[in-house]
Design a protein around this motif. Structure first.
Motif, PDB file in Angstrom:
ATOM      1  N   ASN A 149       0.834  -1.452   0.167  1.00 41.82           N
ATOM      2  CA  ASN A 149       0.147  -0.147  -0.130  1.00 41.82           C
ATOM      3  C   ASN A 149       1.034   1.316   0.015  1.00 41.82           C
ATOM      4  N   ALA A 150       2.119   1.289  -0.654  1.00 43.61           N
ATOM      5  CA  ALA A 150       2.715   2.081  -1.005  1.00 43.61           C
ATOM      6  C   ALA A 150       2.055   3.474  -1.539  1.00 43.61           C
ATOM      7  N   TYR A 151       2.741   4.485  -1.790  1.00 50.17           N
ATOM      8  CA  TYR A 151       1.738   5.495  -2.965  1.00 50.17           C
ATOM      9  C   TYR A 151       0.447   4.749  -2.675  1.00 50.17           C
ATOM     10  N   ALA A 152      -0.205   4.702  -2.181  1.00 50.87           N
ATOM     11  CA  ALA A 152      -2.173   3.884  -2.353  1.00 50.87           C
ATOM     12  C   ALA A 152      -2.309   5.111  -3.732  1.00 50.87           C
ATOM     13  N   LEU A 153      -3.190   5.013  -4.909  1.00 50.06           N
ATOM     14  CA  LEU A 153      -4.008   5.143  -5.236  1.00 50.06           C
ATOM     15  C   LEU A 153      -5.033   5.705  -4.975  1.00 50.06           C
ATOM     16  N   THR A 154      -5.009   6.761  -5.021  1.00 53.06           N
ATOM     17  CA  THR A 154      -6.431   8.296  -4.149  1.00 53.06           C
ATOM     18  C   THR A 154      -6.779   9.389  -6.061  1.00 53.06           C
ATOM     19  N   TYR A 155      -8.349   9.148  -5.649  1.00 56.83           N
ATOM     20  CA  TYR A 155      -8.967   9.917  -6.653  1.00 56.83           C
ATOM     21  C   TYR A 155     -10.654  10.684  -5.798  1.00 56.83           C
ATOM     22  N   LEU A 156     -10.109  11.800  -5.967  1.00 59.92           N
ATOM     23  CA  LEU A 156     -11.533  12.263  -5.196  1.00 59.92           C
ATOM     24  C   LEU A 156     -13.048  12.566  -5.982  1.00 59.92           C
ATOM     25  N   MET A 157     -13.702  11.854  -5.779  1.00 59.01           N
ATOM     26  CA  MET A 157     -15.230  11.655  -6.034  1.00 59.01           C
ATOM     27  C   MET A 157     -16.002  12.621  -5.947  1.00 59.01           C
ATOM     28  N   PRO A 158     -16.903  12.510  -7.046  1.00 59.06           N
ATOM     29  CA  PRO A 158     -18.028  14.265  -7.172  1.00 59.06           C
ATOM     30  C   PRO A 158     -18.281  14.801  -6.028  1.00 59.06           C
ATOM     31  N   ASP A 159     -18.592  13.243  -4.731  1.00 57.55           N
ATOM     32  CA  ASP A 159     -19.841  13.973  -3.155  1.00 57.55           C
ATOM     33  C   ASP A 159     -18.858  13.670  -2.099  1.00 57.55           C
ATOM     34  N   GLY A 160     -18.124  14.004  -2.695  1.00 57.15           N
ATOM     35  CA  GLY A 160     -16.338  13.987  -1.476  1.00 57.15           C
ATOM     36  C   GLY A 160     -15.759  12.644  -1.066  1.00 57.15           C
ATOM     37  N   LYS A 161     -16.578  11.803  -1.191  1.00 57.38           N
ATOM     38  CA  LYS A 161     -15.170  10.953  -1.189  1.00 57.38           C
ATOM     39  C   LYS A 161     -14.353  10.023  -2.167  1.00 57.38           C
ATOM     40  N   MET A 162     -13.380   9.407  -1.717  1.00 58.08           N
ATOM     41  CA  MET A 162     -12.291   9.159  -2.394  1.00 58.08           C
ATOM     42  C   MET A 162     -12.214   7.389  -2.870  1.00 58.08           C
ATOM     43  N   LEU A 163     -11.917   7.469  -3.895  1.00 55.74           N
ATOM     44  CA  LEU A 163     -11.133   6.017  -4.032  1.00 55.74           C
ATOM     45  C   LEU A 163      -9.793   5.860  -4.368  1.00 55.74           C
ATOM     46  N   VAL A 164      -9.727   4.829  -3.389  1.00 58.20           N
ATOM     47  CA  VAL A 164      -8.879   4.667  -3.003  1.00 58.20           C
ATOM     48  C   VAL A 164      -8.159   2.471  -3.047  1.00 58.20           C
ATOM     49  N   GLN A 165      -7.011   2.800  -3.769  1.00 50.35           N
ATOM     50  CA  GLN A 165      -6.963   1.403  -4.380  1.00 50.35           C
ATOM     51  C   GLN A 165      -5.157   1.484  -3.764  1.00 50.35           C
ATOM     52  N   ALA A 166      -4.845   0.308  -3.290  1.00 51.79           N
ATOM     53  CA  ALA A 166      -3.820  -0.239  -3.345  1.00 51.79           C
ATOM     54  C   ALA A 166      -3.761  -1.778  -2.636  1.00 51.79           C
ATOM     55  N   ASN A 167      -2.898  -3.194  -3.175  1.00 53.02           N
ATOM     56  CA  ASN A 167      -2.702  -3.334  -2.562  1.00 53.02           C
ATOM     57  C   ASN A 167      -3.429  -4.637  -3.645  1.00 53.02           C
ATOM     58  N   TYR A 168      -4.602  -5.448  -3.719  1.00 52.07           N
ATOM     59  CA  TYR A 168      -5.860  -5.718  -4.619  1.00 52.07           C
ATOM     60  C   TYR A 168      -7.058  -5.091  -4.225  1.00 52.07           C
ATOM     61  N   SER A 169      -7.466  -5.123  -3.473  1.00 52.77           N
ATOM     62  CA  SER A 169      -7.930  -4.380  -2.659  1.00 52.77           C
ATOM     63  C   SER A 169      -8.976  -2.523  -3.088  1.00 52.77           C
ATOM     64  N   THR A 170      -9.715  -2.070  -2.905  1.00 53.48           N
ATOM     65  CA  THR A 170     -10.814  -0.877  -3.446  1.00 53.48           C
ATOM     66  C   THR A 170     -11.454  -0.280  -2.060  1.00 53.48           C
ATOM     67  N   VAL A 171     -11.550   1.009  -1.980  1.00 53.21           N
ATOM     68  CA  VAL A 171     -13.194   1.210  -1.162  1.00 53.21           C
ATOM     69  C   VAL A 171     -13.108   2.137  -1.595  1.00 53.21           C
ATOM     70  N   LEU A 172     -14.605   3.292  -1.142  1.00 56.53           N
ATOM     71  CA  LEU A 172     -14.748   4.250  -1.271  1.00 56.53           C
ATOM     72  C   LEU A 172     -14.459   4.698   0.040  1.00 56.53           C
ATOM     73  N   TRP A 173     -13.883   5.758  -0.103  1.00 58.90           N
ATOM     74  CA  TRP A 173     -13.562   6.322   1.496  1.00 58.90           C
ATOM     75  C   TRP A 173     -13.664   8.178   1.657  1.00 58.90           C
ATOM     76  N   ASP A 174     -14.459   8.164   3.105  1.00 57.37           N
ATOM     77  CA  ASP A 174     -14.574   9.308   3.457  1.00 57.37           C
ATOM     78  C   ASP A 174     -13.713  10.062   4.223  1.00 57.37           C
ATOM     79  N   PRO A 175     -12.564  10.617   3.629  1.00 61.02           N
ATOM     80  CA  PRO A 175     -11.448  11.190   4.805  1.00 61.02           C
ATOM     81  C   PRO A 175     -11.800  12.099   5.646  1.00 61.02           C
ATOM     82  N   LEU A 176     -13.417  12.840   6.388  1.00 64.75           N
ATOM     83  CA  LEU A 176     -14.019  13.368   6.958  1.00 64.75           C
ATOM     84  C   LEU A 176     -14.489  12.791   8.059  1.00 64.75           C
ATOM     85  N   THR A 177     -15.182  11.254   7.577  1.00 59.57           N
ATOM     86  CA  THR A 177     -15.411  10.681   9.363  1.00 59.57           C
ATOM     87  C   THR A 177     -14.434   9.433   9.323  1.00 59.57           C
TER      88      THR A 177
END
Length: 777
Positions: free
Chosen positions: A244-272
């Motif tokens: 998960n070094a240099y995790a791949l991150t992309y902010l989405m329209p609703d303020g959540k963030m696509l985060v991809q590392a290893n072979y897993s993927t999440v939508l993550w809310d950085p505020l909560t």
């Protein structure tokens, strides 16, 4: 609608004068000059300058008597000048601010020759270099370095044009090496994960401590500016432990963030700090470092309703055991083919469809590890660099091979031919490399690429070596190249005038004017095939362009009697999450041929909730039969211009390096920076260069001197990731804990001086002038 083909129109440059005119062959590489330091990291500062950063190593180019770690590259002359950086920026992350300044975050501990730990270490912690007397670098694991890019109209010897790099006054809450950085819609930057110390991958094997990995992993995230918010553990960084070094991150329209590392993927809310699991990467292909698959957000357009889709190509599959541990891979990676597979994902579909990865067209010819996507102003994606076999990183051995066959490189079979991906083409026809030359320069680990204002691509770096090595098969590389995409086959390029200095989120439209001399043939056809494109090239390192985005703005047009075309252009959609505030290049593209880009500022220029307004209604397009362009209708092997931007040149981005941050109280309520204090700092810098070194590991616990940049800060070590035996990782694999700094160590949002006000231009933290001495004081 007239088909948007290159052959539809022949386009021409207007009679605008440029600093340097040059003819370029489409699909070719040109000599880009010497970057002085190997270009591990780059970003476009303005229309004139690219800023380049390297790890601390034995570069022949020096700054104030020590090997240089930074340079500024002049696009027109293709010459670089060294700059001062104090703390070891090796494998840092970086990002823009809303006012056009840039920051780099973290790095490694101080190192000396051969990648060995710096010869000064904190008491009781021999595994963390604090300073090295030969290379002059300080610990950079907690450092935050900030710069306001300057132009030729400014004095590059002034403190205002130099890096602010003083970890005793400005630092992160904890050590981060290989961290991710992604801006939010208000301009705040989220810093995710990283190592505190490390190796090839950030784990022991077997992996019995996924959260901390013997003290060398950092599974937390933090905000910059923090505004009192403390770092928190991110569960996804525990789940993906090791890859998960240099995790791949992309902010989405609703303020959540696509985060991809290893072979897993999440939508993550950085505020909560809430995570929503998304499907795994197909076939468990690893795209994150060190597999380093090419990845990017595809262009946001009215046609796709500005709905983000992210593409991943290449990388590599290896079973869990083969990835090894901190020391080295357990497989001979250089013999293992990288993946040709490409996949896309639309994390927030607007049509109610299920979120899943979709297999796309394979990469042409062969797979790539360390391939890199560059968004082009014709709304295609160029991929450059990389290798057909292996992974990023370097080592002096693998588990089974004690004598490495390719120097220290863990990759092989350099892929020198670029390829272009067209997301609008039918499936099965999206990739092409027709007419592209193959570069003779291997661009493997630590190579980089960046879009330039004239729509060419700067390619530089490559250094799979622990220290400078000019004789190995894949050497430390200082030679840059400039690649010219297919649209340089047009004999002429469009131009425009009327570019605003700032763009907003919604609000009144603006007009751009394209002269008749910018195209040939029917004005109506030309107008029908014209788009306005906004691109942020991003901050590039390790086969990524952090913050890179491309967006087509809505437009209509009016064809005028004299053959000129007035473009009526919408502001950005009223959602800052789609294209975060900060600098960007504005292009006008006619039938696939772009103008030069003009640097503009998107948003208010401050870190704040961005003002938004309803999108304006554009006037209907007005056609005029019989109107035509006066440009050449020829097609040639090249197009003209090497340096200037399209239409009107904007001035340098104004404001100090911390001006946007001050508005939100980055380091306390008294954090104000005024131009008068800058001038005062320049006058007083000579008397404020000397202050005692701190002894707190990580470089943030005390006041330290600034050997390289006059502004202090501990500069830090080369990669224990890749020379683990000589650099002494302190994970449980190797014995003593290398990370003596607690992840919960004190962090201050106020200056650690007697004053309640933090002003790096006035207190004892001057930036660096090129005529200042540097060294341990």
């Amino acid at each position: 609608m007239v088909n948007r083909q290159l052959s539809a129109l022949a386009l021409s440059l207007s009679a605008a004068t440029y600093a340097a005119a040059q003819t370029h062959k489409a699909g070719s590489f040109e000599d880009g000059g010497n970057t002085q330091v190997s270009a591990m990291m780059m970003f476009l500062g303005n229309e004139q300058k690219v800023y380049i950063m390297d790890k601390s190593e034995g570069n022949a180019a020096q700054f104030n008597g020590f090997p240089a770690m930074g340079s500024v590259y002049d696009i027109a002359s293709r010459k670089a000048t060294t700059m001062g950086i104090t703390t070891n920026v090796f494998c840092a992350s970086g990002m823009h601010f809303p006012n056009g300044s840039y920051a780099t975050f973290g790095g490694n501990g101080a190192i000396g020759p051969g990648g060995n730990i710096g010869d000064q270490t904190p008491p009781g912690n021999p595994f963390q270099g604090e300073y090295d007397t030969k290379y002059g670098d300080y610990d950079g694991t907690k450092a935050i370095r900030i710069i306001k890019p300057c132009t030729d109209d400014e004095d590059f010897n002034s403190v205002e044009c130099q890096w602010f790099d003083n970890a005793s006054l400005l630092s992160m809450q904890s050590q981060r090496w290989y961290s991710a950085a992604e801006p939010l819609g208000d301009g705040t930057i989220v810093l995710i994960g990283g190592f505190t110390n490390g190796g090839y991958i950030n784990r022991n094997y077997p992996n019995v401590d996924p959260a901390n990995e013997g003290g060398a992993a950092n599974p937390t995230y933090e905000f910059f500016p923090a505004n009192g918010r403390q770092q928190q553990t991110m569960n996804f960084m525990v789940k993906t432990s090791g890859l998960n070094a240099y995790a791949l991150t992309y902010l989405m329209p609703d303020g959540k963030m696509l985060v991809q590392a290893n072979y897993s993927t999440v939508l993550w809310d950085p505020l909560t700090n809430e995570e929503t699991a998304l499907p795994d990467m197909p076939d468990q292909i690893i795209r994150v470092y060190p597999a380093s698959g090419a990845n990017a957000m595809l262009p946001l357009t009215p046609e796709n309703n500005y709905t983000p889709t992210v593409i991943f190509c290449g990388g590599i599959y290896m079973d869990d055991y083969s990835w090894g541990n901190y020391s080295w891979p357990f497989a001979d990676t250089f013999n293992m083919p990288s993946s040709r597979k490409c996949h896309t994902i639309t994390p927030e579909p607007t049509d109610g469809s299920a979120v899943d990865y979709v297999e796309d067209d394979d990469l042409p010819e062969k797979g790539r590890t360390m391939g890199q996507f560059i968004a082009l102003p014709d709304l295609t994606m160029l991929v450059v660099n990389g290798g057909g076999n292996g992974t990023a990183g370097y080592a002096d051995r693998t588990l089974n091979t004690l004598q490495m066959p390719l120097g220290m490189s863990l990759a092989a079979d350099p892929v020198g031919k670029p390829a272009v991906y067209n997301p609008r083409a039918p499936k099965g026809q999206r990739w092409s490399s027709t007419g592209f030359d193959t570069s003779p320069i291997p661009r493997l680990y630590h190579s980089s690429a960046l879009l330039l204002p004239d729509a060419s691509v700067l390619i530089a770096g490559s250094n799979p070596n622990v220290d400078v090595n000019l004789t190995t098969i894949y050497p430390t590389t200082y030679k840059a190249e400039v690649f010219y995409p297919s649209y340089f086959a047009a004999a002429t390029r469009p131009t425009y005038t009327g570019a605003p200095k700032t763009l907003s989120y919604g609000g009144d439209s603006f007009d751009l004017k394209v002269p008749a001399s910018a195209y040939s043939g029917s004005a109506n056809d030309a107008a029908d095939n014209t788009t306005v494109v906004l691109i942020r090239p991003g901050w590039t390192t390790h086969a990524m362009n952090m913050g890179q985005r491309a967006m087509q703005l809505n437009n209509t047009y009016t064809v005028n009697n004299d053959g000129s075309i007035t473009l009526h252009v919408s502001q950005l959609p009223p959602n800052p999450n789609l294209f975060q505030p900060g600098p960007a290049l504005l292009f006008v593209t006619m039938s696939g041929i772009p103008s030069n880009g003009t640097m503009v500022t998107v948003g208010s220029g401050n870190i704040e909730t961005q003002p938004t307004k309803a999108a304006s209604v554009l006037p209907a397009s007005v056609r005029l039969d019989g109107a035509s362009g006066s440009g050449s209708n020829a097609t040639s092997s090249g197009s003209k211009d090497n340096s200037a931007s399209g239409g009107s040149r904007t001035g340098p981005i104004v404001g100090g390096i911390i001006a946007a941050i001050a508005a939100v109280g980055i380091l306390g309520a008294g954090f104000g920076i005024w131009m008068a204090r800058r001038r005062r700092a320049a006058a007083q810098q000579a008397s404020s260069l000397s202050y005692p070194m701190g002894t707190t590991p990580g470089g943030a616990g005390g006041v330290v001197s600034g050997a390289r940049a006059g502004g202090g800060g501990l500069r830090s070590s080369d990669s224990s990731a890749f020379m683990p035996l000589s650099q002494g990782n302190g994970s449980t694999t190797w014995g003593a804990n290398a990370s003596a700094v607690s992840l919960n160590s004190p962090y201050y949002d106020d200056p650690r001086t007697a004053s309640a006000e933090f002003d790096p231009y006035h207190q004892n933290a001057p930036r660096m002038s090129s005529n200042q001495a540097r060294g341990p004081y």
